[in-house]
Design a protein around this motif. Structure first.
Motif, PDB file in Angstrom:
ATOM      1  N   GLY A 136       0.787  -1.217   0.000  1.00  0.00           N
ATOM      2  CA  GLY A 136       0.000   0.000   0.000  1.00  0.00           C
ATOM      3  C   GLY A 136       0.826   1.277   0.000  1.00  0.00           C
ATOM      4  O   GLY A 136       0.618   2.153  -0.849  1.00  0.00           O
ATOM      5  N   PRO A 137       1.776   1.439   0.926  1.00  0.00           N
ATOM      6  CA  PRO A 137       2.544   2.680   0.970  1.00  0.00           C
ATOM      7  C   PRO A 137       3.297   2.973  -0.330  1.00  0.00           C
ATOM      8  O   PRO A 137       3.331   4.109  -0.788  1.00  0.00           O
ATOM      9  CB  PRO A 137       3.518   2.454   2.138  1.00  0.00           C
ATOM     10  N   CYS A 138       3.882   1.936  -0.911  1.00  0.00           N
ATOM     11  CA  CYS A 138       4.625   2.151  -2.160  1.00  0.00           C
ATOM     12  C   CYS A 138       3.697   2.443  -3.337  1.00  0.00           C
ATOM     13  O   CYS A 138       4.143   2.953  -4.366  1.00  0.00           O
ATOM     14  CB  CYS A 138       5.510   0.952  -2.478  1.00  0.00           C
TER      15      CYS A 138
ATOM     16  N   GLU B 254       2.487 -15.320   6.869  1.00  0.00           N
ATOM     17  CA  GLU B 254       1.167 -15.151   6.273  1.00  0.00           C
ATOM     18  C   GLU B 254       0.412 -13.955   6.841  1.00  0.00           C
ATOM     19  O   GLU B 254      -0.287 -13.253   6.117  1.00  0.00           O
ATOM     20  CB  GLU B 254       0.330 -16.422   6.434  1.00  0.00           C
ATOM     21  N   PHE B 255       0.548 -13.696   8.147  1.00  0.00           N
ATOM     22  CA  PHE B 255      -0.172 -12.553   8.706  1.00  0.00           C
ATOM     23  C   PHE B 255       0.347 -11.245   8.116  1.00  0.00           C
ATOM     24  O   PHE B 255      -0.392 -10.287   7.965  1.00  0.00           O
ATOM     25  CB  PHE B 255      -0.150 -12.527  10.240  1.00  0.00           C
ATOM     26  N   GLU B 256       1.625 -11.207   7.745  1.00  0.00           N
ATOM     27  CA  GLU B 256       2.179 -10.016   7.107  1.00  0.00           C
ATOM     28  C   GLU B 256       1.645  -9.884   5.681  1.00  0.00           C
ATOM     29  O   GLU B 256       1.336  -8.780   5.229  1.00  0.00           O
ATOM     30  CB  GLU B 256       3.709 -10.080   7.093  1.00  0.00           C
ATOM     31  N   TRP B 257       1.519 -11.011   4.988  1.00  0.00           N
ATOM     32  CA  TRP B 257       0.934 -11.028   3.643  1.00  0.00           C
ATOM     33  C   TRP B 257      -0.477 -10.446   3.688  1.00  0.00           C
ATOM     34  O   TRP B 257      -0.841  -9.599   2.876  1.00  0.00           O
ATOM     35  CB  TRP B 257       0.931 -12.469   3.129  1.00  0.00           C
TER      36      TRP B 257
ATOM     37  N   ASN C  24      -3.920  -3.314   3.438  1.00  0.00           N
ATOM     38  CA  ASN C  24      -3.555  -1.912   3.234  1.00  0.00           C
ATOM     39  C   ASN C  24      -3.604  -1.510   1.770  1.00  0.00           C
ATOM     40  O   ASN C  24      -3.925  -0.371   1.450  1.00  0.00           O
ATOM     41  CB  ASN C  24      -2.175  -1.627   3.839  1.00  0.00           C
ATOM     42  N   LEU C  25      -3.334  -2.447   0.876  1.00  0.00           N
ATOM     43  CA  LEU C  25      -3.497  -2.141  -0.541  1.00  0.00           C
ATOM     44  C   LEU C  25      -4.977  -1.976  -0.886  1.00  0.00           C
ATOM     45  O   LEU C  25      -5.333  -1.155  -1.739  1.00  0.00           O
ATOM     46  CB  LEU C  25      -2.857  -3.229  -1.415  1.00  0.00           C
ATOM     47  N   LYS C  26      -5.824  -2.720  -0.216  1.00  0.00           N
ATOM     48  CA  LYS C  26      -7.270  -2.533  -0.407  1.00  0.00           C
ATOM     49  C   LYS C  26      -7.676  -1.118  -0.028  1.00  0.00           C
ATOM     50  O   LYS C  26      -8.513  -0.493  -0.694  1.00  0.00           O
ATOM     51  CB  LYS C  26      -8.054  -3.551   0.422  1.00  0.00           C
ATOM     52  N   LYS C  27      -7.081  -0.571   1.012  1.00  0.00           N
ATOM     53  CA  LYS C  27      -7.369   0.813   1.408  1.00  0.00           C
ATOM     54  C   LYS C  27      -6.934   1.796   0.314  1.00  0.00           C
ATOM     55  O   LYS C  27      -7.607   2.797   0.060  1.00  0.00           O
ATOM     56  CB  LYS C  27      -6.655   1.153   2.719  1.00  0.00           C
ATOM     57  N   VAL C  28      -5.803   1.499  -0.320  1.00  0.00           N
ATOM     58  CA  VAL C  28      -5.324   2.354  -1.408  1.00  0.00           C
ATOM     59  C   VAL C  28      -6.291   2.303  -2.585  1.00  0.00           C
ATOM     60  O   VAL C  28      -6.640   3.335  -3.173  1.00  0.00           O
ATOM     61  CB  VAL C  28      -3.902   1.939  -1.856  1.00  0.00           C
TER      62      VAL C  28
ATOM     63  N   TYR D 251      -0.516   1.031   7.275  1.00  0.00           N
ATOM     64  CA  TYR D 251       0.573   0.317   7.937  1.00  0.00           C
ATOM     65  C   TYR D 251       1.806   0.401   7.034  1.00  0.00           C
ATOM     66  O   TYR D 251       1.730   0.102   5.844  1.00  0.00           O
ATOM     67  CB  TYR D 251       0.164  -1.140   8.162  1.00  0.00           C
ATOM     68  N   ARG D 252       2.918   0.841   7.606  1.00  0.00           N
ATOM     69  CA  ARG D 252       4.168   0.941   6.843  1.00  0.00           C
ATOM     70  C   ARG D 252       5.163  -0.073   7.382  1.00  0.00           C
ATOM     71  O   ARG D 252       5.658   0.050   8.488  1.00  0.00           O
ATOM     72  CB  ARG D 252       4.713   2.379   6.924  1.00  0.00           C
ATOM     73  N   GLN D 253       5.431  -1.082   6.592  1.00  0.00           N
ATOM     74  CA  GLN D 253       6.248  -2.207   7.018  1.00  0.00           C
ATOM     75  C   GLN D 253       7.699  -1.814   7.249  1.00  0.00           C
ATOM     76  O   GLN D 253       8.170  -0.826   6.712  1.00  0.00           O
ATOM     77  CB  GLN D 253       6.170  -3.342   5.990  1.00  0.00           C
ATOM     78  N   LYS D 254       8.401  -2.642   8.008  1.00  0.00           N
ATOM     79  CA  LYS D 254       9.778  -2.347   8.394  1.00  0.00           C
ATOM     80  C   LYS D 254      10.800  -3.246   7.703  1.00  0.00           C
ATOM     81  O   LYS D 254      11.989  -3.189   8.023  1.00  0.00           O
ATOM     82  CB  LYS D 254       9.940  -2.498   9.921  1.00  0.00           C
TER      83      LYS D 254
END
Length: 195
Positions: free
Chosen positions: A14-16, A46-49, A55-59, A169-172
């Motif tokens: 999503g962020p990218c 999987e939970f990160e996937w 978050n991409l759905k939000k975009v 959410y911005r992943q690390k």
């Protein structure tokens, strides 16, 4: 660069996606000739996937764009690591990661009425642009598609701010099992999910 046609935009997260989608809609495409595409079997666990997909759905909702989802979580495949040389056919984990996602993006585009492909990976200063570009050119030609290259790296920070503004959410870490194990945030990531 002018628009080449009906675009399938591979999105790594999503962020990218925030700045590239904004730029594409402002200057190259309309909502009617662009769709977002989720295919990221490299993301682990999987939970990160799931979190990155959410978050991409939000975009997609933010920009009122169609989001096409291709399932493909492959945890066991990555854990075995048999694809890396000398036993496998790839020089590095990144080569494989790029190749399988770009291959599927182009294949899906060709089978579903798209004539142009690109990716949000081109916003990141941490990705190997030249390598991604070469793979896209090769795969696009294989499937009879046009490939749009945009270098959005100078707008990376702006895109991250846009992501904060809509509370994404911005992943690390990059996403793969290797980058997770190497990350200083590994334990925090698992603890945050357990909450």
């Amino acid at each position: 660069m002018s628009s080449s046609g009906n675009l399938l935009l591979h999105c790594c997260c999503g962020p990218c996606a925030m700045y590239p989608v904004y730029d594409l809609l402002q200057n190259y495409h309309s909502q009617s000739d662009m769709s977002l595409f989720w295919y990221n079997p490299n993301i682990h666990p999987e939970f990160e996937w799931n979190r990155r997909l959410d978050n991409l759905k939000k975009v997609s909702e933010h920009y009122c764009l169609n989001l096409l989802i291709k399932d493909g979580f492959m945890q066991e495949y990555w854990e075995k690591k048999e694809y890396l040389k000398p036993n496998g056919s790839y020089d590095s984990r990144c080569d494989l990661c790029y190749d399988i996602r770009i291959e599927e993006t182009c294949k899906y585009a060709a089978e579903n009425g798209f004539d142009t492909v690109s990716t949000t990976l081109f916003v990141s200063p941490y990705q190997q642009h030249d390598k991604i570009k070469l793979i896209f050119e090769d795969k696009a030609q294989k499937y009879g598609l046009s490939f749009e290259y945009h270098d959005w790296r100078e707008n990376f920070r702006e895109g991250q701010k846009m992501a904060r503004d809509i509370e994404l959410y911005r992943q690390k870490y990059c996403g793969c099992i290797f980058s997770l194990e190497e990350s200083d945030f590994r334990d925090k990531i698992y603890k945050s999910f357990e909450k």
